[in-house]
Structures are given as C-alpha cells and as structure tokens.
Design an enzyme around this catalytic site. Sequence first.
Site, mmCIF file in Angstrom:
data_model
loop_
_atom_site.group_PDB
_atom_site.id
_atom_site.type_symbol
_atom_site.label_atom_id
_atom_site.label_comp_id
_atom_site.label_asym_id
_atom_site.label_seq_id
_atom_site.Cartn_x
_atom_site.Cartn_y
_atom_site.Cartn_z
ATOM 1 N N SER A 143 0.987 -1.041 -0.161
ATOM 2 C CA SER A 143 -0.364 -0.091 0.071
ATOM 3 C C SER A 143 0.785 1.229 -0.324
ATOM 4 O O SER A 143 2.027 1.284 0.748
ATOM 5 C CB SER A 143 -0.432 0.131 2.007
ATOM 6 O OG SER A 143 -1.422 1.524 1.341
ATOM 7 N N TYR A 158 -1.674 -1.464 10.164
ATOM 8 C CA TYR A 158 -1.651 -1.840 9.235
ATOM 9 C C TYR A 158 0.063 -0.926 8.497
ATOM 10 O O TYR A 158 -0.136 -1.923 7.432
ATOM 11 C CB TYR A 158 -2.662 -0.908 8.303
ATOM 12 C CG TYR A 158 -3.165 -0.796 7.416
ATOM 13 C CD1 TYR A 158 -3.555 -2.487 6.383
ATOM 14 C CD2 TYR A 158 -2.511 -0.132 6.579
ATOM 15 C CE1 TYR A 158 -3.835 -2.391 5.143
ATOM 16 C CE2 TYR A 158 -2.818 -0.209 4.720
ATOM 17 C CZ TYR A 158 -3.358 -1.209 4.297
ATOM 18 O OH TYR A 158 -3.780 -1.657 2.702
HETATM 19 P P1 NAD Z 1 -11.139 -6.629 0.173
HETATM 20 O O1 NAD Z 1 -11.760 -6.494 1.417
HETATM 21 O O2 NAD Z 1 -12.474 -5.862 -1.332
HETATM 22 O O3 NAD Z 1 -10.848 -8.200 -0.217
HETATM 23 C C1 NAD Z 1 -9.477 -9.041 0.444
HETATM 24 C C2 NAD Z 1 -10.562 -10.053 0.385
HETATM 25 O O4 NAD Z 1 -8.862 -10.938 1.325
HETATM 26 C C3 NAD Z 1 -11.814 -10.063 0.947
HETATM 27 O O5 NAD Z 1 -12.277 -11.147 0.119
HETATM 28 C C4 NAD Z 1 -11.392 -10.860 2.171
HETATM 29 O O6 NAD Z 1 -11.883 -11.953 2.318
HETATM 30 C C5 NAD Z 1 -9.912 -11.552 1.802
HETATM 31 N N1 NAD Z 1 -9.292 -12.021 3.058
HETATM 32 C C6 NAD Z 1 -8.936 -11.176 4.342
HETATM 33 N N2 NAD Z 1 -8.876 -11.779 5.132
HETATM 34 C C7 NAD Z 1 -7.711 -13.445 4.499
HETATM 35 C C8 NAD Z 1 -7.365 -14.688 5.507
HETATM 36 N N3 NAD Z 1 -6.558 -14.657 6.342
HETATM 37 N N4 NAD Z 1 -7.211 -15.679 4.201
HETATM 38 C C9 NAD Z 1 -7.889 -15.235 3.478
HETATM 39 N N5 NAD Z 1 -8.567 -14.136 2.834
HETATM 40 C C10 NAD Z 1 -8.302 -13.093 3.851
HETATM 41 O O7 NAD Z 1 -10.392 -5.531 0.016
HETATM 42 P P2 NAD Z 1 -8.551 -5.252 -0.912
HETATM 43 O O8 NAD Z 1 -8.952 -3.662 -1.039
HETATM 44 O O9 NAD Z 1 -9.220 -5.641 -2.416
HETATM 45 O O10 NAD Z 1 -7.555 -5.130 -0.456
HETATM 46 C C11 NAD Z 1 -6.436 -6.812 -1.469
HETATM 47 C C12 NAD Z 1 -5.434 -5.750 -1.076
HETATM 48 O O11 NAD Z 1 -5.192 -4.713 -1.510
HETATM 49 C C13 NAD Z 1 -4.853 -5.669 0.581
HETATM 50 O O12 NAD Z 1 -3.668 -6.513 1.323
HETATM 51 C C14 NAD Z 1 -5.505 -4.224 0.615
HETATM 52 O O13 NAD Z 1 -4.191 -3.741 1.794
HETATM 53 C C15 NAD Z 1 -4.053 -4.149 -0.363
HETATM 54 N N6 NAD Z 1 -4.628 -2.014 -0.792
HETATM 55 C C16 NAD Z 1 -6.155 -2.005 -0.424
HETATM 56 C C17 NAD Z 1 -6.168 0.060 -0.872
HETATM 57 C C18 NAD Z 1 -7.715 0.216 -0.954
HETATM 58 O O14 NAD Z 1 -7.924 1.024 -0.608
HETATM 59 N N7 NAD Z 1 -8.899 -0.761 -1.332
HETATM 60 C C19 NAD Z 1 -5.257 0.766 -0.692
HETATM 61 C C20 NAD Z 1 -3.712 -0.124 -0.405
HETATM 62 C C21 NAD Z 1 -3.882 -1.596 -0.450
#
Ligand code: NAD
Length: 260
Positions: A143, A158
Amino acid sequence: MSELLNGKVAVITGAGSGIGRAAALHLARNGASICLFDLNDNRTEEAEKAIHELGGESLFLDVDVSDPKRVEQAVQSVIERFGRIDVVFANAGINGTLSPIEDLTPEAWDETLSTNLKGTFLTVKYAIPHMKQDGGSIIITSSINGSRKFSGFGMSAYSASKAGQVAFAKMAALELARYKIRVNVICPGAIETNIGESTERTKQVDKITIPVEYPEGSQPLEHGPGQPEQVADLVLFLASQQSSHISGTEIYIDGAETLL
Ligand code: NAD
C-alpha cells in the site's frame, strides 16, 4: 481471450473481493487457470462463477492465509489439480483495528500482522518449491501506507504490515532471482473495494482520526478512488513476460495521490 498467460497457473489470495477478484478475472481472461484462496465463501464462489462464464478454469480453496497448515494444504491441492504454479498474487489483507498505539491491544496488532505480513510469507514460502524449476512471477499487494504516505491516525499496525511486505518482497526478489522467479510489490492508493468492512475502530481513534474518505481531487488523476480493474491491469503486466526484466521493484498505483 488474449494468450498472455496461456497454460499458466495463478494462485491469488483474497480473490473473492476487490483487487483480488478483479485480478482473478483479468488473468483468467488472459488464459491463466486461477486458484482462488479466500475466507469469504459467498463472494469467492461468485467470483469463480464469473471466471467460468469467461470460459476460464478455476479452483476455490477456503484458506485463512495466516494458518500455515491450511496454506500448505491448499498449495498441495493446487499441485494435485494443475501440477504447477507460475504466478502468485499475495494480496489478501485487512485494515484491522484502527487505534492510537497506546490503546491498540497486542491481539489486534497480531491479527493485522498475521493476515497481511505472515499471510504473504506463508503464501510465498509454500509456492516456491513448485516455481523453482520453471521460474515465474510473484506479486505482493502492499500500500502507499507501506512507505510513502502515513496519513490517517490509528493505522500503525496496518502500516507496519505493509512496510514489512515491501522489505520482504525485495529480499525475496534477491533470493529467488537464481530460479528466474521475479518478485514485485504493488502499492495502491485508495481503491474502491470492500476493505472498509475489515476495519475495526476504537472509540479513541474516532476522536482523532482523519475520516477515511476520498474527496474529489484527492487523487490528481481521478475524482475519487481508483478501481480494482485498474490495479488488475498492472497485475497482469507483472504476471506476464511483458515485464520479464522487472524484479524487486515497488510500483505505486495511486493516481498521483502520494505527490500531494
Ligand atoms: P477487499 O476487502 O475487497 O478484499 C480482500 C479479500 O481478502 C477479501 O475477499 C477477504 O475475504 C480476503 N481475506 C481477508 N483476510 C483473509 C485471510 N486471513 N485469509 C484469506 N483471505 C482473506 O479489499 P481490497 O482493497 O481488495 O484488498 C486487497 C489488498 O489491497 C489488501 O492487501 C489491502 O491492504 C490492499 N490495499 C487496498 C487499498 C484500498 O484502498 N482498497 C489500498 C492499498 C492497499
């Protein structure tokens, strides 16, 4: 269908939602067989259905990425079904508990670090033996909070997990280069997904935190958050031979948010 990943097998964690789901569909559209690792049955089954509608092949495994035994078993199931792993997208993550450090419980710290950082380590660790022979590509979702932008109070766990992923990716790139395994880390800014659902807030942080909202203009290139499909384009590039000379790099995908 494009043929960029024809015959390749991709493991994607957090594949049931947001960035992972968009990447799963995009890699499938480009010929890869997709192994979806996630906890969320309903959403992941729906993602799998969407892959089948595209004519793609998939395998859904109910996996908590912080559980070493479960990750090891799931990787074994991938090998039994497909016989190989070419691409790993270690992407599962949670926001976890937002709290002032003095009020953050050790349990809440562990939950965030276990999912985001240990989960990345375990996914990569158990995939490596199956990638050593033919090489491949590992992509890790960190991130902008992992190195460039430390805004929003209460995100110490985080941010620490995301910074850890950047360091881990670079060491892995160095260590695995001899097997022609490339490792890169992507650093998204705000992306419109379901990640807000994984956020716990302490009362104290509500009083001091900047609201997690993305007002118009917060990303100079967009008028609000980016879309998961925009991240999926980057994941496809890093997964394919189009990025064959790129390893050990952190790539920001943030609509220039971190320049503000
Ligand atoms: P999201 O919540 O839509 O998807 C995350 C997925 O991970 C979900 O389907 C959830 O069930 C799964 N998950 C959570 N814990 C888990 C575990 N212990 N084992 C297996 N699966 C698990 O969120 P997203 O935004 O798509 O997140 C994906 C990645 O992107 C994350 O690592 C997040 O930190 C990163 N990220 C997101 C953003 C944002 O603004 N959305 C920004 C920077 C980084």
